[in-house]
Design a protein around this motif. Structure first.
Motif: not given
Ligand SMILES: [Zn+2]
Length: 140
Positions: A41-44, A46-54, A82-88
Motif C-alpha cells: 500500500g502507501s503511507q502518508e 501517520g496513516i498507512i493504507t493497505v491496498k492488498m494483503a499478499v 511496479k504499481d507505485g506502491f510499497e510494502i508497508v
C-alpha cells in the motif's frame, strides 16, 4: 486496545474488510502452522493504507514462528514497486494464541521498522517496534 503496557504509536493502519477476511482464511487454512504475508500500500502522514494483503509462503513452517520465503517476498516487493506502491507491513497468524507479539516476534521485530499485523484467536491487531518498545498501531 492498549492493554498490557503496550504504548499507542500515534499512527494508524487501514486494512479493508476483504483483506482482513483473507488473513483469517489464511489462518484457518494453514492451521496448525502460522501463515504470513506482506501488506502492500502507501503511507502518508501517520496513516498507512493497505491496498492488498499478499500471502507469502512460510519457509520456516512452525506453530510458533514464521519466515517469509525470500523469493516470494522479492516478487511481492517487485510488483508493488511496479504499481507505485510499497510494502508497508507484514502479517502473520497465531492459530492457537492471541493477536499479541510472542517473545520470538518481539526479538524479530527489533530488526525492522515495519508494521506487524497479527491475526490470532481473539482478533486482529497491529504493532510496530519503536526504540526497543512494542507499540500498538491503531486499526482504522
Ligand atoms: Zn507471532
Amino acid at each position: 486496545m492498549s492493554g498490557s503496557g503496550v504504548l499507542m504509536s500515534g499512527i494508524g493502519i487501514h486494512i479493508s474488510k476483504n483483506d482482513i477476511n483473507l488473513i483469517f482464511d489464511e489462518l484457518e487454512n494453514n492451521r496448525p502452522f502460522e501463515a504470513c504475508g506482506v501488506l502492500i500500500g502507501s503511507q502518508e502522514g501517520g496513516i498507512i493504507t493497505v491496498k492488498m494483503a499478499v500471502p507469502v509462503k512460510n519457509s520456516n513452517r512452525t506453530e510458533r514462528s514464521f519466515e517469509l520465503d525470500p523469493t516470494e517476498f522479492y516478487n511481492a516487493w517487485n510488483s508493488a514497486e511496479k504499481d507505485g506502491f510499497e510494502i508497508v507491513g507484514v502479517y502473520h497468524t497465531h492459530p492457537s494464541s492471541p493477536a499479541k507479539p510472542s517473545a520470538w516476534d518481539k526479538d524479530t521485530m527489533q530488526n525492522t521498522s515495519d508494521v506487524w499485523v497479527i491475526a490470532g484467536i481473539d482478533g486482529i491487531s497491529a504493532y510496530r517496534m519503536a526504540e526497543g518498545m512494542v507499540e500498538t498501531v491503531e486499526m482504522i
